[in-house]
Design a protein around this motif. Structure first.
Motif, PDB file in Angstrom:
ATOM      1  N   VAL A  50      14.807   5.021   8.303  1.00 36.91           N
ATOM      2  CA  VAL A  50      13.355   5.350   7.269  1.00 36.91           C
ATOM      3  C   VAL A  50      12.727   3.910   7.037  1.00 36.91           C
ATOM      4  CG1 VAL A  50      14.322   7.431   6.296  1.00 36.91           C
ATOM      5  CG2 VAL A  50      14.592   5.278   5.169  1.00 36.91           C
ATOM      6  N   SER A  51      11.554   4.104   7.078  1.00 33.43           N
ATOM      7  CA  SER A  51      10.872   2.763   6.315  1.00 33.43           C
ATOM      8  C   SER A  51      10.173   3.379   5.011  1.00 33.43           C
ATOM      9  CB  SER A  51       9.833   2.223   7.477  1.00 33.43           C
ATOM     10  OG  SER A  51       9.390   1.224   7.171  1.00 33.43           O
ATOM     11  N   THR A  52       9.715   2.324   4.480  1.00 29.22           N
ATOM     12  CA  THR A  52       8.788   2.598   3.012  1.00 29.22           C
ATOM     13  C   THR A  52       7.293   2.521   3.545  1.00 29.22           C
ATOM     14  OG1 THR A  52       8.806   0.505   2.358  1.00 29.22           O
ATOM     15  CG2 THR A  52      10.616   1.511   1.705  1.00 29.22           C
ATOM     16  N   TYR A  53       6.607   3.304   2.744  1.00 33.70           N
ATOM     17  CA  TYR A  53       5.162   3.003   2.920  1.00 33.70           C
ATOM     18  C   TYR A  53       4.704   1.781   2.861  1.00 33.70           C
ATOM     19  CZ  TYR A  53       4.892   8.133   2.038  1.00 33.70           C
ATOM     20  OH  TYR A  53       4.690   9.324   2.163  1.00 33.70           O
ATOM     21  N   VAL A  56       5.704  -0.170   6.268  1.00 27.87           N
ATOM     22  CA  VAL A  56       4.660   0.251   7.418  1.00 27.87           C
ATOM     23  C   VAL A  56       3.441  -0.633   7.363  1.00 27.87           C
ATOM     24  CG1 VAL A  56       3.582   2.107   8.348  1.00 27.87           C
ATOM     25  CG2 VAL A  56       5.858   2.501   7.870  1.00 27.87           C
ATOM     26  N   ALA A  57       2.870  -0.764   5.999  1.00 28.22           N
ATOM     27  CA  ALA A  57       1.597  -1.421   5.879  1.00 28.22           C
ATOM     28  C   ALA A  57       1.932  -2.887   6.207  1.00 28.22           C
ATOM     29  CB  ALA A  57       1.180  -1.413   4.448  1.00 28.22           C
ATOM     30  N   HIS A  58       2.912  -3.446   5.774  1.00 26.77           N
ATOM     31  CA  HIS A  58       2.973  -4.951   6.222  1.00 26.77           C
ATOM     32  C   HIS A  58       3.237  -5.096   7.771  1.00 26.77           C
ATOM     33  CE1 HIS A  58       4.458  -8.767   5.249  1.00 26.77           C
ATOM     34  NE2 HIS A  58       5.242  -8.796   6.335  1.00 26.77           N
ATOM     35  N   LYS A  59       3.945  -4.053   8.259  1.00 22.23           N
ATOM     36  CA  LYS A  59       4.122  -4.495   9.583  1.00 22.23           C
ATOM     37  C   LYS A  59       2.876  -3.843  10.586  1.00 22.23           C
ATOM     38  CE  LYS A  59       9.087  -3.570   9.625  1.00 22.23           C
ATOM     39  NZ  LYS A  59      10.334  -2.861   9.892  1.00 22.23           N
ATOM     40  N   SER A  60       1.831  -3.135   9.948  1.00 24.94           N
ATOM     41  CA  SER A  60       0.617  -2.710  10.708  1.00 24.94           C
ATOM     42  C   SER A  60      -0.425  -3.766  10.234  1.00 24.94           C
ATOM     43  CB  SER A  60       0.097  -1.560   9.961  1.00 24.94           C
ATOM     44  OG  SER A  60       1.018  -0.456  10.264  1.00 24.94           O
ATOM     45  N   GLY A  61      -0.152  -5.014   9.590  1.00 29.59           N
ATOM     46  CA  GLY A  61      -0.770  -6.151   9.464  1.00 29.59           C
ATOM     47  C   GLY A  61      -1.724  -5.695   8.036  1.00 29.59           C
ATOM     48  N   LEU A  62      -1.386  -5.034   7.216  1.00 30.46           N
ATOM     49  CA  LEU A  62      -2.123  -4.429   6.087  1.00 30.46           C
ATOM     50  C   LEU A  62      -1.118  -4.604   4.804  1.00 30.46           C
ATOM     51  CD1 LEU A  62      -3.165  -1.164   7.622  1.00 30.46           C
ATOM     52  CD2 LEU A  62      -4.793  -3.211   7.312  1.00 30.46           C
ATOM     53  N   PRO A  63      -0.461  -5.856   4.658  1.00 28.60           N
ATOM     54  CA  PRO A  63       0.369  -5.971   3.234  1.00 28.60           C
ATOM     55  C   PRO A  63      -0.572  -5.472   1.805  1.00 28.60           C
ATOM     56  CG  PRO A  63      -0.639  -8.188   4.163  1.00 28.60           C
ATOM     57  CD  PRO A  63      -0.996  -7.155   5.040  1.00 28.60           C
ATOM     58  N   GLY A  64       0.346  -4.954   1.351  1.00 27.70           N
ATOM     59  CA  GLY A  64      -0.218  -4.177   0.171  1.00 27.70           C
ATOM     60  C   GLY A  64      -1.000  -2.904   0.028  1.00 27.70           C
ATOM     61  N   ALA A  65      -0.911  -2.409   1.384  1.00 25.42           N
ATOM     62  CA  ALA A  65      -1.812  -1.193   1.440  1.00 25.42           C
ATOM     63  C   ALA A  65      -1.020   0.072   1.664  1.00 25.42           C
ATOM     64  CB  ALA A  65      -2.720  -1.568   2.628  1.00 25.42           C
ATOM     65  N   ALA A  66       0.082   0.225   0.992  1.00 23.35           N
ATOM     66  CA  ALA A  66       1.029   1.577   1.073  1.00 23.35           C
ATOM     67  C   ALA A  66       0.305   2.685   0.787  1.00 23.35           C
ATOM     68  CB  ALA A  66       2.193   1.279   0.005  1.00 23.35           C
ATOM     69  N   VAL A  88       9.271   7.024   3.497  1.00 26.37           N
ATOM     70  CA  VAL A  88       9.600   7.420   2.183  1.00 26.37           C
ATOM     71  C   VAL A  88       9.111   6.123   1.325  1.00 26.37           C
ATOM     72  CG1 VAL A  88      11.666   8.703   2.773  1.00 26.37           C
ATOM     73  CG2 VAL A  88      11.738   6.339   2.288  1.00 26.37           C
ATOM     74  N   ASN A  89       9.042   6.519  -0.023  1.00 26.12           N
ATOM     75  CA  ASN A  89       8.445   5.709  -1.123  1.00 26.12           C
ATOM     76  C   ASN A  89       9.500   4.296  -1.114  1.00 26.12           C
ATOM     77  OD1 ASN A  89      10.315   6.350  -3.049  1.00 26.12           O
ATOM     78  ND2 ASN A  89       8.990   7.580  -4.052  1.00 26.12           N
ATOM     79  N   SER A  90       9.097   3.426  -2.034  1.00 24.12           N
ATOM     80  CA  SER A  90       9.892   2.223  -2.442  1.00 24.12           C
ATOM     81  C   SER A  90      10.967   2.405  -2.960  1.00 24.12           C
ATOM     82  CB  SER A  90       8.948   1.053  -3.077  1.00 24.12           C
ATOM     83  OG  SER A  90       8.731   1.564  -4.194  1.00 24.12           O
ATOM     84  N   LEU A  96       6.469  13.787  -1.421  1.00 26.72           N
ATOM     85  CA  LEU A  96       5.696  14.874  -1.340  1.00 26.72           C
ATOM     86  C   LEU A  96       6.095  15.688  -2.765  1.00 26.72           C
ATOM     87  CD1 LEU A  96       6.133  15.452   2.384  1.00 26.72           C
ATOM     88  CD2 LEU A  96       3.879  15.051   1.365  1.00 26.72           C
ATOM     89  N   PRO A  97       5.239  16.530  -3.017  1.00 26.96           N
ATOM     90  CA  PRO A  97       5.541  17.528  -4.114  1.00 26.96           C
ATOM     91  C   PRO A  97       6.779  18.064  -4.148  1.00 26.96           C
ATOM     92  CG  PRO A  97       3.175  17.914  -3.474  1.00 26.96           C
ATOM     93  CD  PRO A  97       4.001  17.017  -2.444  1.00 26.96           C
TER      94      PRO A  97
END
Length: 131
Positions: A50-53, A56-66, A88-90, A96-97
């Motif tokens: 698994v990876s956290t949101y 994924v943001a960091h690896k997408s070049g969007l640090p801080g954009a979970a 999943v979350n941190s 999800l609900p």
């Protein structure tokens, strides 16, 4: 005959509307590019990991954009082949609900891949986190 002020006014309206349309298309394209980057990273998460949101943001070049990652995944079609369930979350929890069909589906898919859940419904990120 059209007065020059009326023509200038209509011309200004046309160009103003054109600029707005251009900007809307440009922003839509930018969002699509960001989504594609996020989806490409999610596609790389191996089965059983698994990876956290945030990861994924960091690896997408969007640090801080979970949250942006969550938005990109939320927009996926139901029959997608992108393994959204591996995000999943941190805290290692499904975001999800509680009790929703999507939450059930995500947990079911993760368990089928061998990802275990603790009694508190979280995943041991030290064991299952994709680096």
């Amino acid at each position: 005959m059209i007065e020059s002020k009326t023509l200038q006014s209509r011309s200004g309206e046309f160009y103003g509307a054109w600029i707005i349309c251009f900007l809307v298309v440009r922003v839509a394209r930018l969002n699509t590019d960001i989504n594609e980057r996020i989806w490409q990273v999610v596609l790389l998460i191996p089965e059983g990991k698994v990876s956290t949101y945030g990861d994924v943001a960091h690896k997408s070049g969007l640090p801080g954009a979970a949250r942006r990652v969550g938005r990109a995944l939320k927009g996926l079609p139901e029959d997608t082949l992108i393994p959204w369930h591996r995000v999943v979350n941190s805290q290692g929890r499904i975001s999800l609900p509680e009790g929703s069909a999507s939450q059930y589906t995500q947990r079911e898919r993760l368990e089928a891949e061998g990802v275990g859940f603790k009694a508190n419904k979280s995943i041991d990120l030290n064991r299952y986190r994709w680096d």
